[in-house]
Design a protein around this motif. Structure first.
Motif, short mmCIF file in Angstrom:
data_model
loop_
_atom_site.label_atom_id
_atom_site.label_comp_id
_atom_site.label_asym_id
_atom_site.label_seq_id
_atom_site.Cartn_x
_atom_site.Cartn_y
_atom_site.Cartn_z
N ASN A 168 15.32 131.08 52.97
CA ASN A 168 16.30 131.40 53.99
C ASN A 168 17.62 130.68 53.81
OD1 ASN A 168 14.48 133.02 55.26
ND2 ASN A 168 13.57 131.27 56.31
N CYS B 206 11.24 128.09 55.51
CA CYS B 206 11.06 128.52 54.11
C CYS B 206 12.37 128.29 53.35
CB CYS B 206 10.71 130.00 54.04
SG CYS B 206 9.11 130.39 54.69
N CYS C 261 7.73 134.48 54.67
CA CYS C 261 6.65 134.35 55.65
C CYS C 261 6.67 135.47 56.69
CB CYS C 261 6.71 132.99 56.35
SG CYS C 261 8.10 132.84 57.48
N CYS D 188 12.12 136.74 57.60
CA CYS D 188 12.07 135.90 56.40
C CYS D 188 11.31 136.68 55.32
CB CYS D 188 11.35 134.60 56.70
SG CYS D 188 10.97 133.67 55.19
N CYS E 281 12.32 129.34 60.02
CA CYS E 281 10.90 129.19 59.69
C CYS E 281 10.69 128.03 58.72
CB CYS E 281 10.37 130.47 59.08
SG CYS E 281 11.26 130.94 57.59
ZN LIG Z 1 9.83 131.95 56.25
#
Ligand SMILES: [Zn+2]
Ligand SMILES: [Zn+2]
Length: 183
Positions: A161, A158, A147, A144, A156
């Protein structure tokens, strides 16, 4: 002929008739660095033969095998890559020709000790069989960008993505152009 690692004494072969050849089995520890991104995981195996030819010694490496660990360029995980090369040959020349411009691909017999060091030839042959794009798997999702989490292990969460419109349309360059004009 005698062998010490990847150095072969060829005095006897030099004194022999053209066409004379010797073959050795390789099963040796790699004592040289192949590439800073590659970790050696096995002995280098295969065969190497030496044949006296017109201007030098024809060296052929066959059935080359070596196991390496490479780093995935997407997710940085290490993965195993097997180098397998059926056959490769080079002539190691007795003399340096003065006018040769292509020095890079030329190999020479060490005439002081009547020996041939196949290290560079071997290294080049191994590197030639590196994958073009070193990835642990063709479906590797990488890291990612926000992160740094390995996305192969799961999402994750985020936002970055989620594929954006632009990424989804990269196979349609014309529609991207259209969008750009609208803006
Ligand atoms: Zn992430
Ligand atoms: Zn990967």
């Amino acid at each position: 002929m005698k062998k010490a690692g990847f150095i072969f004494e060829i005095g006897q072969l030099i004194r022999s008739e053209q066409g004379t050849s010797y073959k050795f089995e390789l099963d040796d520890e790699v004592a040289f660095e192949i590439d800073k991104n590659a970790e050696v995981k096995s002995n280098v195996q295969g065969f190497v033969s030496f044949m006296k030819v017109d201007r030098g010694i024809l060296v052929e490496i066959t059935a080359l095998y070596l196991q390496l660990e490479l780093k995935c360029m997407r997710c940085t995980k290490k993965f195993t890559h097997k180098i397998i090369s059926k056959s490769a040959s080079r002539v190691f020349l007795f003399e340096r020709k003065k006018k040769d411009s292509d020095v890079f691909d030329e190999y020479f017999v060490e005439m002081k000790s009547f020996s041939i060091d196949i290290t560079d030839f071997l290294r080049q042959e191994i590197i030639l069989h590196f994958p073009m794009i070193p990835v642990c798997s063709s479906s590797c999702k990488g890291l990612c960008p926000l992160c740094g989490k390995k996305l192969n292990d799961g999402d994750c969460g985020c936002k970055a993505n989620k594929p954006t419109k632009l990424q989804l349309q990269t196979h349609k360059p014309l529609s991207i152009l259209k969008d750009l004009y609208k803006e």
